[in-house]
Design an enzyme around this catalytic site. Sequence first.
Site, mmCIF file in Angstrom:
data_model
loop_
_atom_site.group_PDB
_atom_site.id
_atom_site.type_symbol
_atom_site.label_atom_id
_atom_site.label_comp_id
_atom_site.label_asym_id
_atom_site.label_seq_id
_atom_site.Cartn_x
_atom_site.Cartn_y
_atom_site.Cartn_z
ATOM 1 N N GLU A 1 -2.866 7.975 4.297
ATOM 2 C CA GLU A 1 -4.302 7.407 4.426
ATOM 3 C C GLU A 1 -4.507 7.342 6.054
ATOM 4 O O GLU A 1 -4.867 6.082 6.299
ATOM 5 C CB GLU A 1 -4.220 6.100 3.969
ATOM 6 C CG GLU A 1 -4.417 6.150 2.198
ATOM 7 C CD GLU A 1 -4.625 5.160 1.400
ATOM 8 O OE1 GLU A 1 -4.889 3.803 2.076
ATOM 9 O OE2 GLU A 1 -4.406 4.943 0.197
ATOM 10 N N GLU B 1 -1.890 8.301 -5.362
ATOM 11 C CA GLU B 1 -2.338 6.760 -5.745
ATOM 12 C C GLU B 1 -3.374 6.856 -6.312
ATOM 13 O O GLU B 1 -4.544 7.499 -6.109
ATOM 14 C CB GLU B 1 -2.227 6.065 -4.417
ATOM 15 C CG GLU B 1 -1.055 5.805 -3.447
ATOM 16 C CD GLU B 1 -1.219 4.736 -2.370
ATOM 17 O OE1 GLU B 1 -2.319 4.019 -2.505
ATOM 18 O OE2 GLU B 1 -0.530 4.961 -1.531
#
Length: 446
Positions: free
Chosen positions: A166, A352
């Site tokens: 991320e 995720e």
Amino acid sequence: MSAIHFPDGFLWGAATAAYQIEGAVDEDGRGPSIWDTFSRRPGAVLRGDTGDIACDHYHRWEQDLDLLVDLGVGAYRFSVAWPRVVPDADGAVNTRGLDFYDRLVDGLLARGISPMVTLYHWDLPQALQDLGGWAERTTTDRFVDYALAVHGRLGDRVPHWLTLNEPYCAAFVGHLEGRHAPGLTDEATAVTALHHLLLAHGKAVEALRADGVTGQVGITCNLTSPHPATADEADVAATTRLDLYENRMFLDPLFRGAYPADAPAYYRDVTDFSFVHDGDLATIAAPVDYFGINYYERHLVRADPADLVRGWQRVPDPHPTPGGIGVHPEGLHEVLTRVSKEYTSVPLVVTETGIALHDYVDPNGEIRDDERVAFYEGHVRAAHRALEDGVDLVGFFPWSLMDNYEWAWGYGYRFGMYHVDYATQTRRPKRSAHWFAQLARANALG
Ligand code: IFM
């Protein structure tokens, strides 16, 4: 609901990250990370929670690997703590830090579980932050040194590598919004940090290849599904701008070797992009073997009339979960199909997705997280629809294996399939763990 089957070999896993679970922050030569510093800043984290102990996974890792066996998963995504491996700015490698991950990888393989290693999940050594952190170009070379040290020790046994987790959060939440470490609020610094994060990724991909990596190498981005709140032209334009900020600033350089054409206009009062050197974008776009997608959010977007250059507003979700996010599985389908149609043909992995709830152990000793089961059922079905639509999706990793340190929210927001009683460090399966174990074992949903 109809039964769905996943392709043979589909990778069901579970995900965690070092600072969120390990604890043991000053053991075996680990140095401080930016999160050790940030979590101590008054007001930065709810109730001042820190990752000092977290799930004490550093000492309880064997029992935690047994949870993965109970969960029936074929893979485990975890991150290596950079400050355990290279604690200081002098670059010296701490072999005791590597020893821990060596044991972890062997422990996984002994249980028939495949390791997926994230090299950077936000815990930059504080010593590098003191030298400028991700705003400083030389940090990209320090990342390569660190990646090679980890690869040197684990490379013979790790089939899946992820350079970064991320970059959006590391760059923008950490350097613009100030809600994550290092807690800065400067947009020029944030965009510079983003460029250096992506450059570090590209350099690491090239260095791992040169080092003879045999596993697959990729990167994980968190992507969103933005939609205009109305058909009004201003809202549509605002959605394009939010899409730049949340998605295209990552996807375009990684897969097209260029920042989006509208980036200079969006950032015109902020930066002239002079931090981009010749050759950087080719490095950033170094071919990857697979792409990890973290999906949590679908956004409805409105224009901010006060700022038509960069202004957008996310419309608050009418049915928010405790984390303020709505549940929109269709957004996962949209993100997967978009990436596969517009950006890349490499295999995709949902590295995720998950939901924060205030789970508790009820008087019967049960943790009835039915909302989480419904969340996963919806998202697994959305992922399957993407497969049916031709997306080369090869794996699905819920966030998270167990409750853990949820960054600025501390320990109050629980994402795990296993409940953690932090005072006793007892792990208990929630209903979602039982549900997911059935799914992973059957490779199908009834
Ligand atoms: O806990 C985080 C994780 O570290 C990165 N992705 C989002 C999760 C939930 O907020």
